[in-house]
Design a protein around this motif. Structure first.
Motif, PDB file in Angstrom:
ATOM      1  N   THR A  28      -0.813   5.877  -4.243  1.00 38.47           N
ATOM      2  CA  THR A  28      -1.484   7.152  -3.989  1.00 38.47           C
ATOM      3  C   THR A  28      -2.930   7.141  -4.502  1.00 38.47           C
ATOM      4  OG1 THR A  28       0.668   8.022  -4.608  1.00 38.47           O
ATOM      5  CG2 THR A  28      -1.030   9.628  -4.075  1.00 38.47           C
ATOM      6  N   PHE A  29      -3.104   6.597  -5.695  1.00 37.89           N
ATOM      7  CA  PHE A  29      -4.427   6.568  -6.303  1.00 37.89           C
ATOM      8  C   PHE A  29      -5.387   5.668  -5.528  1.00 37.89           C
ATOM      9  CE2 PHE A  29      -7.589   5.022  -9.384  1.00 37.89           C
ATOM     10  CZ  PHE A  29      -7.984   6.186 -10.025  1.00 37.89           C
ATOM     11  N   ASN A  30      -4.873   4.555  -5.041  1.00 33.89           N
ATOM     12  CA  ASN A  30      -5.736   3.528  -4.467  1.00 33.89           C
ATOM     13  C   ASN A  30      -5.878   3.570  -2.942  1.00 33.89           C
ATOM     14  OD1 ASN A  30      -6.535   1.804  -6.858  1.00 33.89           O
ATOM     15  ND2 ASN A  30      -4.319   1.839  -7.109  1.00 33.89           N
ATOM     16  N   ASP A  31      -4.977   4.271  -2.267  1.00 36.18           N
ATOM     17  CA  ASP A  31      -5.027   4.330  -0.804  1.00 36.18           C
ATOM     18  C   ASP A  31      -6.055   5.382  -0.377  1.00 36.18           C
ATOM     19  OD1 ASP A  31      -4.569   4.107   1.858  1.00 36.18           O
ATOM     20  OD2 ASP A  31      -2.591   5.069   1.822  1.00 36.18           O
ATOM     21  N   ILE A  32      -7.318   4.989  -0.410  1.00 35.79           N
ATOM     22  CA  ILE A  32      -8.424   5.937  -0.185  1.00 35.79           C
ATOM     23  C   ILE A  32      -8.347   6.573   1.209  1.00 35.79           C
ATOM     24  CG2 ILE A  32     -10.951   6.156  -0.062  1.00 35.79           C
ATOM     25  CD1 ILE A  32     -11.097   3.841  -2.121  1.00 35.79           C
ATOM     26  N   ASP A  33      -8.068   5.781   2.230  1.00 33.45           N
ATOM     27  CA  ASP A  33      -8.012   6.346   3.588  1.00 33.45           C
ATOM     28  C   ASP A  33      -6.609   6.834   3.966  1.00 33.45           C
ATOM     29  OD1 ASP A  33      -6.624   4.028   4.072  1.00 33.45           O
ATOM     30  OD2 ASP A  33      -8.078   3.180   5.476  1.00 33.45           O
ATOM     31  N   ALA A  34      -5.700   6.829   2.991  1.00 34.94           N
ATOM     32  CA  ALA A  34      -4.349   7.375   3.173  1.00 34.94           C
ATOM     33  C   ALA A  34      -3.627   6.852   4.409  1.00 34.94           C
ATOM     34  CB  ALA A  34      -4.382   8.906   3.194  1.00 34.94           C
ATOM     35  N   ASP A  35      -3.763   5.538   4.670  1.00 32.02           N
ATOM     36  CA  ASP A  35      -3.041   4.961   5.805  1.00 32.02           C
ATOM     37  C   ASP A  35      -1.741   4.282   5.366  1.00 32.02           C
ATOM     38  OD1 ASP A  35      -3.987   2.694   4.551  1.00 32.02           O
ATOM     39  OD2 ASP A  35      -4.724   1.738   6.382  1.00 32.02           O
ATOM     40  N   GLY A  36      -1.378   4.450   4.089  1.00 32.95           N
ATOM     41  CA  GLY A  36      -0.094   3.935   3.623  1.00 32.95           C
ATOM     42  C   GLY A  36      -0.142   2.526   3.064  1.00 32.95           C
ATOM     43  N   SER A  37      -1.316   1.870   3.146  1.00 36.51           N
ATOM     44  CA  SER A  37      -1.465   0.555   2.534  1.00 36.51           C
ATOM     45  C   SER A  37      -2.812   0.502   1.817  1.00 36.51           C
ATOM     46  CB  SER A  37      -1.351  -0.551   3.587  1.00 36.51           C
ATOM     47  OG  SER A  37      -2.406  -0.440   4.511  1.00 36.51           O
TER      48      SER A  37
END
Ligand SMILES: [Ca+2]
Ligand SMILES: [Ca+2]
Ligand SMILES: [Ca+2]
Length: 143
Positions: free
Chosen positions: A99-108
């Motif tokens: 959650t913290f690192n997935d900046i573009d929120a594409d699940g990876s």
């Protein structure tokens, strides 16, 4: 032969140095403070995060997918078992989550995403705001 002996001696001595385990953030600093000067700088944090990323990117495609991230989560959980899980380590762990690192929120999480979050991660842990992570950023607030 000599080396084997030294290794055995170290393995025997280390469990006794309980005090080191009780130093706030000792486990973290041990892993992240590469030049051993007691402070984890942004450069050290970036370099280590790059190493961490590479070791969990099992298929070397430059992205941690859901499956790879699950392995990463599990490894961190194992690493934390029985060590100092104080408030500082909670912030360390938070900055490692998908959650913290997935900046573009594409699940990876791509390597670029993971490294781009290093400064924010450091700021999250850097309680005294001196720009690096030291033992003072862990443990009771009175430190
Ligand atoms: Ca250092
Ligand atoms: Ca992403
Ligand atoms: Ca600090």
């Amino acid at each position: 032969m000599k080396r084997t002996f030294i290794t055995l001696v170290i393995a025997t001595i280390l469990p006794l140095s309980v005090s080191a385990q009780n130093v706030p953030g000792a486990h973290f600093l041990e892993n992240w403070d590469q030049d051993g000067n007691g402070a984890v700088t942004l450069a050290e944090a970036e370099q280590r995060r790059a190493d961490v990323f590479l070791s969990f990117d099992a298929n070397d495609d430059g992205t941690l997918d859901t499956e790879e991230y699950a392995m990463f989560d599990e490894a961190r959980a194992n690493d934390m078992a029985g060590s100092d899980a104080g408030n500082g380590m909670k912030r360390v762990q938070e900055g490692m989550t998908l959650t913290f690192n997935d900046i573009d929120a594409d699940g990876s999480v791509s390597q670029a995403e993971f490294l781009a979050r290093t400064a924010d991660w450091l700021a999250l842990i850097d309680r005294n705001g001196d720009g690096s992570i030291t033992a003072q950023d862990f443990g009771p607030a009175s430190n």
